[in-house]
Scaffold this active site. Structure first.
Site, PDB file in Angstrom:
ATOM      1  N   HIS A   7     105.334  73.412  84.843  1.00 32.02           N
ATOM      2  CA  HIS A   7     104.848  73.020  85.980  1.00 32.02           C
ATOM      3  C   HIS A   7     105.584  71.838  86.918  1.00 32.02           C
ATOM      4  O   HIS A   7     105.426  71.305  86.135  1.00 32.02           O
ATOM      5  CB  HIS A   7     103.164  73.300  85.424  1.00 32.02           C
ATOM      6  CG  HIS A   7     102.193  73.120  86.452  1.00 32.02           C
ATOM      7  ND1 HIS A   7     102.333  71.532  86.918  1.00 32.02           N
ATOM      8  CD2 HIS A   7     100.988  73.825  87.097  1.00 32.02           C
ATOM      9  CE1 HIS A   7     100.847  71.709  87.848  1.00 32.02           C
ATOM     10  NE2 HIS A   7     100.198  72.923  87.362  1.00 32.02           N
ATOM     11  N   ASP A  15     103.574  70.224  76.911  1.00 36.42           N
ATOM     12  CA  ASP A  15     102.398  70.281  77.935  1.00 36.42           C
ATOM     13  C   ASP A  15     101.248  71.332  77.074  1.00 36.42           C
ATOM     14  O   ASP A  15     101.867  72.352  77.346  1.00 36.42           O
ATOM     15  CB  ASP A  15     103.235  70.748  78.736  1.00 36.42           C
ATOM     16  CG  ASP A  15     101.872  71.294  79.775  1.00 36.42           C
ATOM     17  OD1 ASP A  15     100.961  71.538  79.820  1.00 36.42           O
ATOM     18  OD2 ASP A  15     102.499  71.596  81.180  1.00 36.42           O
ATOM     19  N   GLN A  19      98.069  74.952  79.206  1.00 39.19           N
ATOM     20  CA  GLN A  19      97.457  76.543  78.827  1.00 39.19           C
ATOM     21  C   GLN A  19      96.424  76.553  77.704  1.00 39.19           C
ATOM     22  O   GLN A  19      96.548  77.679  77.445  1.00 39.19           O
ATOM     23  CB  GLN A  19      97.929  77.513  79.459  1.00 39.19           C
ATOM     24  CG  GLN A  19      98.202  76.709  80.944  1.00 39.19           C
ATOM     25  CD  GLN A  19      97.400  77.429  81.920  1.00 39.19           C
ATOM     26  OE1 GLN A  19      95.801  78.451  81.507  1.00 39.19           O
ATOM     27  NE2 GLN A  19      96.817  76.720  82.935  1.00 39.19           N
ATOM     28  N   LYS A  71      91.052  73.196  81.967  1.00 46.63           N
ATOM     29  CA  LYS A  71      91.843  74.042  81.367  1.00 46.63           C
ATOM     30  C   LYS A  71      90.558  74.934  80.066  1.00 46.63           C
ATOM     31  O   LYS A  71      91.462  76.294  79.450  1.00 46.63           O
ATOM     32  CB  LYS A  71      92.848  73.845  80.839  1.00 46.63           C
ATOM     33  CG  LYS A  71      94.073  73.187  82.529  1.00 46.63           C
ATOM     34  CD  LYS A  71      94.183  74.458  83.601  1.00 46.63           C
ATOM     35  CE  LYS A  71      95.081  73.661  83.825  1.00 46.63           C
ATOM     36  NZ  LYS A  71      95.001  74.322  85.286  1.00 46.63           N
ATOM     37  N   CYS A  93     102.346  76.341  91.302  1.00 45.47           N
ATOM     38  CA  CYS A  93     102.636  75.238  91.024  1.00 45.47           C
ATOM     39  C   CYS A  93     104.130  75.141  89.460  1.00 45.47           C
ATOM     40  O   CYS A  93     103.938  74.135  89.047  1.00 45.47           O
ATOM     41  CB  CYS A  93     101.400  73.885  90.557  1.00 45.47           C
ATOM     42  SG  CYS A  93     100.627  73.961  91.402  1.00 45.47           S
TER      43      CYS A  93
HETATM   44  N1  PMP Z   1     100.855  71.456  83.211  1.00 47.34           N
HETATM   45  C1  PMP Z   1     100.795  73.443  83.323  1.00 47.34           C
HETATM   46  C2  PMP Z   1     100.818  73.940  82.674  1.00 47.34           C
HETATM   47  C3  PMP Z   1      99.295  73.924  84.361  1.00 47.34           C
HETATM   48  O1  PMP Z   1      98.534  75.261  83.942  1.00 47.34           O
HETATM   49  C4  PMP Z   1      98.149  72.550  84.411  1.00 47.34           C
HETATM   50  C5  PMP Z   1      97.221  73.208  85.584  1.00 47.34           C
HETATM   51  N2  PMP Z   1      97.466  74.034  86.050  1.00 47.34           N
HETATM   52  C6  PMP Z   1      99.167  71.619  84.368  1.00 47.34           C
HETATM   53  C7  PMP Z   1     100.211  71.014  83.963  1.00 47.34           C
HETATM   54  C8  PMP Z   1      98.601  69.823  84.788  1.00 47.34           C
HETATM   55  O2  PMP Z   1      97.002  69.519  84.417  1.00 47.34           O
HETATM   56  P1  PMP Z   1      95.986  68.787  84.932  1.00 47.34           P
HETATM   57  O3  PMP Z   1      95.840  69.690  86.079  1.00 47.34           O
HETATM   58  O4  PMP Z   1      95.401  68.376  83.575  1.00 47.34           O
HETATM   59  O5  PMP Z   1      96.691  68.014  85.759  1.00 47.34           O
END
Ligand code: PMP
Length: 400
Positions: A117, A194, A197, A220, A358
């Site tokens: 991401h 990270d 998900q 999430k 993203c």
């Molecule tokens: N990493 C991944 C794999 C995500 O899917 C997301 C959110 N789409 C993020 C990071 C960012 O997370 P946050 O919205 O908590 O900043």
């Protein structure tokens, strides 16, 4: 574990019952999370850690109980290893600008994967710009599985850090984190995972994974937006400098010198998102109560059912075909731009996501400008998937 626990699933969109397949962007919240946030504001509203008065004590107890729930969910050795953040993005930035910044210099290397991401790419690019370090990328194959066999050669004696996603939000791939951590640690490279998900779908055991840092995102995993956690190994958290300076993170301040609070307060400058943290605690309690194994079983059944049905749609190509996936299906439909598809499905009450999610580099790998993405949670149903397939067919017919 019940669909009825999630009131927003009852709304209508364009006079049709909502079919919510955008869970990877943000999940719905159960009533217990909504109540926890509302109760805090209606019955306990006060600042934490400061007051001697009753409400402040109660707010602090709820806030710290939420930290304990998150520690339990992640199998953290202590709640003290859990720092409240604004979400995954802030967790990655915090580690980049404290732990890694203090040990990196010109010519050193940081490794991320091709499926990250943007929130696990850009903070490292910023750090590279600031320090003259270099970003290196572990690629994935055409199924969207990381080419782990390349990792040993990618790690050199200049590699100072590795940051990798547990489960991809655009491809669905679940990465072999334990193996990656082991390979990195064999060469003394610390690892951040990270978990944005992963937390809503997978059992997470930070001690078993042996990762150095693990980020989660409240929204999430059925919790509020603007809140998340960063887990870190205690020896790192104690050794690394603070991120933001301000109130809460100090034990003594003079103009000559400030003594910081012990971990985790050292990383929580300013008044925190108290209601958000309490809501996140309620989300963790919801998952703990119903069992992540049960949630995962329901998600996986929906993933398998949807994948099978979607592959029967003429012209549909699934992007991301790894053998281990969370319930995320990115796809293209021949002759229909993903954005048009998203708009048509919305008219049928179906919420999906379209675009690059993203993860521009990951989508670029497949030579497509964008994909449509259906992402399921345990409260979705096979009936909803059947309806989705019917509507996909209708959309396809509009464009042929
Ligand atoms: N990493 C991944 C794999 C995500 O899917 C997301 C959110 N789409 C993020 C990071 C960012 O997370 P946050 O919205 O908590 O900043």
């Amino acid at each position: 574990m019940n669909r009825n626990d999630f009131p927003c699933l009852d709304v209508k969109v364009h006079n049709k019952p909502l079919v919510y397949f955008d869970n990877a962007a943000t999940a719905q919240r159960p009533q217990s999370v909504i109540d926890a946030v509302a109760n805090y504001y209606t019955k306990t509203n006060a600042n934490v850690h400061r007051g001697v008065h009753t409400l402040s004590g109660e707010a602090t107890d709820q806030f710290e109980a939420a930290r304990e729930s998150m520690a339990k969910l992640l199998n953290s050795p202590s709640e003290k290893n859990i720092i409240f953040t604004r979400g995954c993005t802030e967790g990655v930035n915090l580690v980049a600008q404290t732990f890694v910044r203090s040990r990196i210099s010109h010519g050193d290397e940081i490794i991320v994967s091709e499926m990250e991401h943007h929130s696990n790419i850009v903070p490292w690019q910023l750090l590279c710009e600031q320090t003259g370090a270099q970003l290196k990328v572990l690629p994935f194959n055409d199924d969207g599985e990381l080419q782990i066999e390349l990792l040993n050669d990618l790690i050199t004696n200049k590699t100072k850090f590795l940051s990798v996603v547990h489960a991809s939000n655009s491809l669905g791939t679940i990465n072999p984190i334990k193996q990656i951590v082991k390979m990195a640690h064999a060469k003394n490279v610390p690892v951040l995972v990270d978990g944005a998900q992963a937390a809503a779908h997978l059992t997470i055991d930070v001690q078993d994974l042996d990762c150095d840092f693990y980020t989660t995102s409240g929204h999430k995993m059925y919790g509020p937006t603007g809140i998340g956690t960063l887990y870190g190994k205690m020896e790192h958290l104690e050794a690394m400098p603070p991120y933001h300076g301000g109130g809460e993170m100090i034990s003594h301040v003079t103009f000559e010198k400030t003594v910081y609070s012990p971990v985790p307060a050292k990383f929580e400058a300013g008044t925190p998102n108290i209601a958000g943290a309490i809501g996140l605690g309620a989300a963790a309690d919801y998952i703990l109560k119903h069992g992540i194994e049960n949630i995962n079983k329901a998600d996986t059944e929906l993933l398998d059912y949807a994948t099978k049905k979607m592959l029967q749609v003429d012209g549909l190509r699934i992007i991301g075909t790894a053998s281990h996936k969370v319930s995320v299906v990115s796809f293209t439909l021949k002759g229909v731009h993903p954005h048009d598809l998203g708009t048509i499905l919305d008219h049928y009450g179906i919420a999906i996501r379209t675009g690059h999610h993203c993860t521009m580099p990951a989508i670029k790998h497949f030579n497509v400008p964008a994909t449509a993405r259906a992402s399921f949670a345990f409260y979705n149903s096979k009936d909803e998937i059947d309806y989705f397939i019917e509507c996909l067919e209708k959309a396809r017919e509009m464009f042929v």
